[in-house]
Write a protein that holds these residues in place. Structure first.
Motif, PDB file in Angstrom:
ATOM      1  N   VAL A 164       0.835  -1.204   0.000  1.00 20.00           N
ATOM      2  CA  VAL A 164       0.000   0.000   0.000  1.00 20.00           C
ATOM      3  C   VAL A 164       0.870   1.253   0.000  1.00 20.00           C
ATOM      4  O   VAL A 164       0.607   2.215  -0.729  1.00 20.00           O
ATOM      5  CB  VAL A 164      -0.944  -0.003   1.223  1.00 20.00           C
ATOM      6  N   ALA A 165       1.921   1.240   0.803  1.00 18.36           N
ATOM      7  CA  ALA A 165       2.782   2.413   0.914  1.00 18.36           C
ATOM      8  C   ALA A 165       3.585   2.673  -0.363  1.00 18.36           C
ATOM      9  O   ALA A 165       3.937   3.821  -0.654  1.00 18.36           O
ATOM     10  CB  ALA A 165       3.729   2.260   2.102  1.00 18.36           C
ATOM     11  N   ASN A 166       3.869   1.623  -1.138  1.00 14.84           N
ATOM     12  CA  ASN A 166       4.760   1.782  -2.281  1.00 14.84           C
ATOM     13  C   ASN A 166       4.077   1.718  -3.647  1.00 14.84           C
ATOM     14  O   ASN A 166       4.659   2.189  -4.629  1.00 14.84           O
ATOM     15  CB  ASN A 166       5.853   0.704  -2.231  1.00 14.84           C
ATOM     16  N   TRP A 175      -5.661  -0.468  -6.080  1.00 18.08           N
ATOM     17  CA  TRP A 175      -6.007  -1.388  -5.000  1.00 18.08           C
ATOM     18  C   TRP A 175      -6.273  -2.788  -5.537  1.00 18.08           C
ATOM     19  O   TRP A 175      -6.049  -3.780  -4.841  1.00 18.08           O
ATOM     20  CB  TRP A 175      -7.244  -0.886  -4.252  1.00 18.08           C
ATOM     21  N   ALA A 176      -6.759  -2.877  -6.776  1.00 18.19           N
ATOM     22  CA  ALA A 176      -7.049  -4.180  -7.376  1.00 18.19           C
ATOM     23  C   ALA A 176      -5.777  -4.988  -7.619  1.00 18.19           C
ATOM     24  O   ALA A 176      -5.842  -6.217  -7.763  1.00 18.19           O
ATOM     25  CB  ALA A 176      -7.804  -4.001  -8.697  1.00 18.19           C
ATOM     26  N   LEU A 177      -4.632  -4.327  -7.652  1.00 16.69           N
ATOM     27  CA  LEU A 177      -3.369  -5.028  -7.820  1.00 16.69           C
ATOM     28  C   LEU A 177      -2.827  -5.566  -6.497  1.00 16.69           C
ATOM     29  O   LEU A 177      -1.928  -6.412  -6.493  1.00 16.69           O
ATOM     30  CB  LEU A 177      -2.323  -4.082  -8.434  1.00 16.69           C
ATOM     31  N   VAL A 178      -3.382  -5.095  -5.387  1.00 14.04           N
ATOM     32  CA  VAL A 178      -2.850  -5.440  -4.065  1.00 14.04           C
ATOM     33  C   VAL A 178      -3.770  -6.379  -3.289  1.00 14.04           C
ATOM     34  O   VAL A 178      -3.327  -7.398  -2.740  1.00 14.04           O
ATOM     35  CB  VAL A 178      -2.593  -4.152  -3.244  1.00 14.04           C
ATOM     36  N   ILE A 179      -5.063  -6.045  -3.241  1.00 16.08           N
ATOM     37  CA  ILE A 179      -5.981  -6.776  -2.365  1.00 16.08           C
ATOM     38  C   ILE A 179      -6.194  -8.238  -2.787  1.00 16.08           C
ATOM     39  O   ILE A 179      -6.076  -9.143  -1.946  1.00 16.08           O
ATOM     40  CB  ILE A 179      -7.327  -6.040  -2.270  1.00 16.08           C
ATOM     41  N   ILE A 224      -5.936   2.083   7.051  1.00 16.16           N
ATOM     42  CA  ILE A 224      -5.002   1.552   6.074  1.00 16.16           C
ATOM     43  C   ILE A 224      -5.177   2.215   4.715  1.00 16.16           C
ATOM     44  O   ILE A 224      -4.230   2.340   3.937  1.00 16.16           O
ATOM     45  CB  ILE A 224      -5.162   0.015   5.944  1.00 16.16           C
ATOM     46  N   TRP A 225      -6.399   2.668   4.402  1.00 15.65           N
ATOM     47  CA  TRP A 225      -6.653   3.267   3.091  1.00 15.65           C
ATOM     48  C   TRP A 225      -6.388   4.773   3.061  1.00 15.65           C
ATOM     49  O   TRP A 225      -6.548   5.402   2.018  1.00 15.65           O
ATOM     50  CB  TRP A 225      -8.090   2.998   2.660  1.00 15.65           C
ATOM     51  N   THR A 226      -6.000   5.372   4.191  1.00 14.73           N
ATOM     52  CA  THR A 226      -5.671   6.797   4.220  1.00 14.73           C
ATOM     53  C   THR A 226      -4.226   6.960   3.790  1.00 14.73           C
ATOM     54  O   THR A 226      -3.293   6.692   4.549  1.00 14.73           O
ATOM     55  CB  THR A 226      -5.868   7.391   5.617  1.00 14.73           C
ATOM     56  N   LEU A 227      -4.027   7.374   2.561  1.00 17.23           N
ATOM     57  CA  LEU A 227      -2.679   7.496   2.014  1.00 17.23           C
ATOM     58  C   LEU A 227      -2.031   8.786   2.492  1.00 17.23           C
ATOM     59  O   LEU A 227      -2.688   9.828   2.616  1.00 17.23           O
ATOM     60  CB  LEU A 227      -2.728   7.483   0.483  1.00 17.23           C
TER      61      LEU A 227
END
Length: 237
Positions: A164-166, A175-179, A224-227
């Protein structure tokens, strides 16, 4: 009348309705095609009356006892204890997070989440396991597997935060690439640790993720979703 079936692939035992007699279908666990026997093909064993209650010796005393499946039932006291424990953990995390105990302290965050994850994994197993299992995990075996599962989940959670951080940006498609891969890996960890269905493993990891997200916020680390807002290299204005 139910028909007893044993999967030739994974050796899972289960029963099906007699309306499927003579038909074939996939095993719900490993998807191997199973041929359901016809009603007239079933083998019915008529046990002697003397063995119907475990068998009796010459003296008439029972020599064997039937195997009874032990089920753990959640009593009101157990439910109140679980709810009370959850509230204590949440309030303690909220108070410690308010004073900044967890901020910039990775190891304290990891230890705190691990302490919560092990009993949560064991408790979630009780709800998600196959209720037809004759020998569910109990005692030391359950806690060892819960600890192994918790270790896998913590590694995935650390990896998820790093991704998420990177890689995640304000564009939703990132997000679809991570979750999906993280949740698929989490379901696999639950499936291996507790030998439950893959779908149950997915729910098990989702339960852990919910706990981790809520405790992350309570610890003062934000959602977690607050960038983070990127810093500007030059003053504006």
């Amino acid at each position: 009348m139910a028909i007893f079936v044993v999967c030739p692939g994974c050796r899972t035992r289960f029963t099906v309705s007699d309306k499927f007699a003579g038909k074939s279908g996939p095993c719900p666990k490993c998807k191997t095609i199973i041929q359901i026997p016809k009603l007239e093909e079933q083998v019915v064993i008529h046990e002697p009356e003397m063995f119907s209650s475990g068998g009796r010796g010459i003296s008439g005393q029972l020599t064997l006892k039937p195997i009874a499946r032990m089920e753990r039932r959640f009593t009101p006291v157990m439910i109140l204890s679980i709810v009370g424990g959850v509230l204590v953990v949440f309030v303690a995390t909220l108070v410690l997070g308010h004073v900044g105990v967890f901020r910039d302290n990775f190891w304290l965050q990891a230890i705190g989440l691990a302490v919560v994850t092990v009993p949560a994994s064991a408790g979630a197993y009780e709800f998600l396991r196959n209720q037809e299992d004759l020998q569910p995990l109990r005692g030391r075996d359950l806690w060892i597997r819960a600890a192994i599962c918790a270790g896998g989940y913590l590694l995935l959670w650390w990896g998820f935060n790093w991704l998420v951080a990177n890689f995640v940006t304000e564009e939703l498609w990132t997000w679809a690439l991570v979750i999906p891969p993280v949740f698929a890996a989490g379901a696999f960890v639950g499936y291996l640790a507790f030998e439950i269905e893959f779908s149950a493993g997915l729910l098990h990891f989702a339960f852990f993720s919910l706990i981790a997200v809520i405790l992350r916020w309570a610890a003062g680390l934000g959602w977690i979703w607050t960038l983070p807002t990127p810093a500007t290299p030059y003053p504006v204005g």
